[in-house]
Design an enzyme around this catalytic site. Structure first.
Site, PDB file in Angstrom:
ATOM      1  N   GLY A  72      10.265  16.724  41.929  1.00  0.00           N
ATOM      2  CA  GLY A  72       9.630  17.747  42.610  1.00  0.00           C
ATOM      3  C   GLY A  72       8.156  18.102  41.789  1.00  0.00           C
ATOM      4  N   THR A  73       8.239  18.114  40.711  1.00  0.00           N
ATOM      5  CA  THR A  73       7.120  18.447  39.787  1.00  0.00           C
ATOM      6  C   THR A  73       6.030  17.157  39.809  1.00  0.00           C
ATOM      7  OG1 THR A  73       8.359  19.483  38.270  1.00  0.00           O
ATOM      8  CG2 THR A  73       6.287  18.689  37.378  1.00  0.00           C
ATOM      9  N   ASN A 142      11.225  30.066  44.255  1.00  0.00           N
ATOM     10  CA  ASN A 142      12.328  30.011  43.759  1.00  0.00           C
ATOM     11  C   ASN A 142      13.297  31.159  43.059  1.00  0.00           C
ATOM     12  OD1 ASN A 142       9.938  29.126  42.314  1.00  0.00           O
ATOM     13  ND2 ASN A 142      11.092  29.186  40.360  1.00  0.00           N
ATOM     14  N   GLN A 170      12.446  24.389  47.338  1.00  0.00           N
ATOM     15  CA  GLN A 170      13.724  25.320  47.714  1.00  0.00           C
ATOM     16  C   GLN A 170      14.172  25.049  48.998  1.00  0.00           C
ATOM     17  OE1 GLN A 170      15.534  26.287  45.390  1.00  0.00           O
ATOM     18  NE2 GLN A 170      14.274  26.398  43.310  1.00  0.00           N
ATOM     19  N   HIS A 192      17.270  17.083  43.521  1.00  0.00           N
ATOM     20  CA  HIS A 192      18.672  17.823  42.825  1.00  0.00           C
ATOM     21  C   HIS A 192      18.475  19.262  43.438  1.00  0.00           C
ATOM     22  CE1 HIS A 192      16.386  20.106  39.313  1.00  0.00           C
ATOM     23  NE2 HIS A 192      15.525  19.372  39.956  1.00  0.00           N
ATOM     24  N   THR A 228       8.853   0.786  39.256  1.00  0.00           N
ATOM     25  CA  THR A 228       9.845   0.248  39.823  1.00  0.00           C
ATOM     26  C   THR A 228      10.632   1.550  40.328  1.00  0.00           C
ATOM     27  OG1 THR A 228      10.064  -1.649  38.510  1.00  0.00           O
ATOM     28  CG2 THR A 228      12.039  -1.135  39.740  1.00  0.00           C
ATOM     29  N   CYS A 316      13.530  27.438  32.476  1.00  0.00           N
ATOM     30  CA  CYS A 316      12.193  27.133  31.531  1.00  0.00           C
ATOM     31  C   CYS A 316      12.798  25.915  30.623  1.00  0.00           C
ATOM     32  CB  CYS A 316      11.833  28.144  30.922  1.00  0.00           C
ATOM     33  SG  CYS A 316      10.445  27.937  29.568  1.00  0.00           S
TER      34      CYS A 316
END
Ligand code: PLP
Length: 372
Positions: A72-73, A142, A170, A192, A228, A316
């Site tokens: 996601g980041t 979140n 989320q 995830h 890849t 964090c």
């Protein structure tokens, strides 16, 4: 590790869904590289494109709009840095660091006491600027679960020629993505957070504007993300998103909503408890609870020792509990350092919720005695 009675930290990461596990294991046995032209390569390509089609079908979009990333980041960073060229970047004050830190000079837009973006501030900022804008607004927060007014923000963006990027990490398995998919230019997803494996995400390119890549490499993912493709994580992501969405549509999210209501009712009589963002539409699995006078870190540790996993603020990388920029932006003052996040996984049970309630009540009573 303490004996675990309940893991209620799903917004940090959801338990793996069985469909995702099976898809990852099957993909691990595939030897080829999807970019190779021989038979093994073609088999790997077939699996990759199958995953893309599966996920696109679950979301009601076209496969060509799905670009897999390493999470996601990275999906957020690619959309924002890749669309920002010549545009001002406007972000709501409660965005995840994945968005807040994607560019150095973003303008922060205020939120109200429930964490909802101020549409008046957005309108003003859009009307103000000399250059066109890129607006970044999360689907749901979140930490608090607050759902943002995406349709209203999108209408303002359209009026002012701005692009809209939505961090929907989320959302899957919890609330419908359709309304946001219909109006966003780009959207970020994470595997995830939906019961897939860590290390995969997706950048959905829904409008005409195509972000420039952050990682060029061999031009994979239609040139948007070189490297890849991690087939096991991608196969698991597609399976997880499809399973999570089917589960949501067949009563899963309502079941979590009932468990959340049970928590809210259970803590109502405990002195000093405030439910954050109680007046907003929130994710059915997320509850932010402040306990006056009790540091968030103390609460998280006390509950951990009692066998309950919850969190304070965002997870964090340092493992530290800092003050929540989300709760601070909502104007909660000292309560910003005194709130924990309870986020129910798709596997949550009534017994787990009751174990949490017992541990929370005991902790609150102990901390109140200490303070007296
Ligand atoms: N956006 C939001 C709202 C999140 O909650 C998170 C993770 O906590 C991310 C982005 C980052 O996703 P990932 O962990 O896949 O990099």
């Amino acid at each position: 590790m303490p004996q675990r009675l309940a893991d209620l930290d799903a917004n940090a990461t959801e338990p793996l869904r069985p469909e995702a596990r099976a898809a990852a294991i099957a993909a691990l046995d595939l030897a080829g590289n999807p970019s190779s032209v021989h038979a093994e390569g073609r088999a790997a390509r077939h699996l990759l494109e199958g995953a893309r089609e599966h996920m696109a079908a679950a979301l009601g979009i076209r496969p060509a709009q799905v670009h897999f990333t390493a999470g996601g980041t990275e999906a957020n960073a690619t959309a924002i840095a890749g669309l920002a060229h010549g545009r001002r970047v406007l972000v709501s004050a409660t965005e995840h660091d994945a968005v807040r830190r994607a560019v150095a000079d973003a303008t922060i837009l205020p939120v109200d006491g429930e964490g909802r973006l101020s549409l008046a501030a957005l309108a003003e900022a859009l009307a103000d600027g000399a250059s066109p804008a890129l607006v970044c607004l999360m689907l749901a927060n979140n930490e608090t679960g607050t759902i943002q007014p995406i349709a209203e923000a999108a209408a303002l963006c359209r009026r002012h020629g701005a692009l809209l990027h939505v961090d929907a990490v989320q959302g899957p398995g919890r609330i419908p993505l359709g309304p946001a998919l219909a109006v966003a230019d780009t959207m970020a997803l994470s595997a995830h957070k939906a019961g897939g494996a860590k290390g995969a995400g997706a950048l959905l390119v829904l409008g005409e504007a195509v972000p420039a890549p952050l990682v060029r490499g061999g031009g994979q993912e239609r040139g948007l993300r070189g490297g890849t493709e991690p087939l096991p994580a991608i196969a698991a992501m597609a399976a997880a998103i499809a399973a999570a969405e089917a589960w949501r549509q067949t009563g899963g999210a309502e079941r979590l909503g009932r468990l959340k209501a049970r928590i809210a009712a259970g803590v109502a009589a405990i002195p000093g408890v405030t439910i954050i963002a109680a007046g907003a539409g929130t994710l059915p699995n997320t509850l932010s609870l402040a306990l006056t006078g009790a540091a968030a870190a103390t609460q998280v540790m006390a509950l951990d020792l009692a066998g309950i996993a919850v969190s304070a603020g965002a997870a964090c990388s340092s493992g530290k509990v800092g003050e929540s920029h989300v709760l601070a932006a909502m104007g909660l003052g000292p309560l910003a350092g005194q709130a924990i996040r309870v986020s129910l996984p798709w596997t949550a049970t009534e017994a787990e919720v009751d174990a949490f309630l017992a541990a929370y009540a005991a902790m609150a009573a102990r901390l109140a005695r200490k303070a007296a």
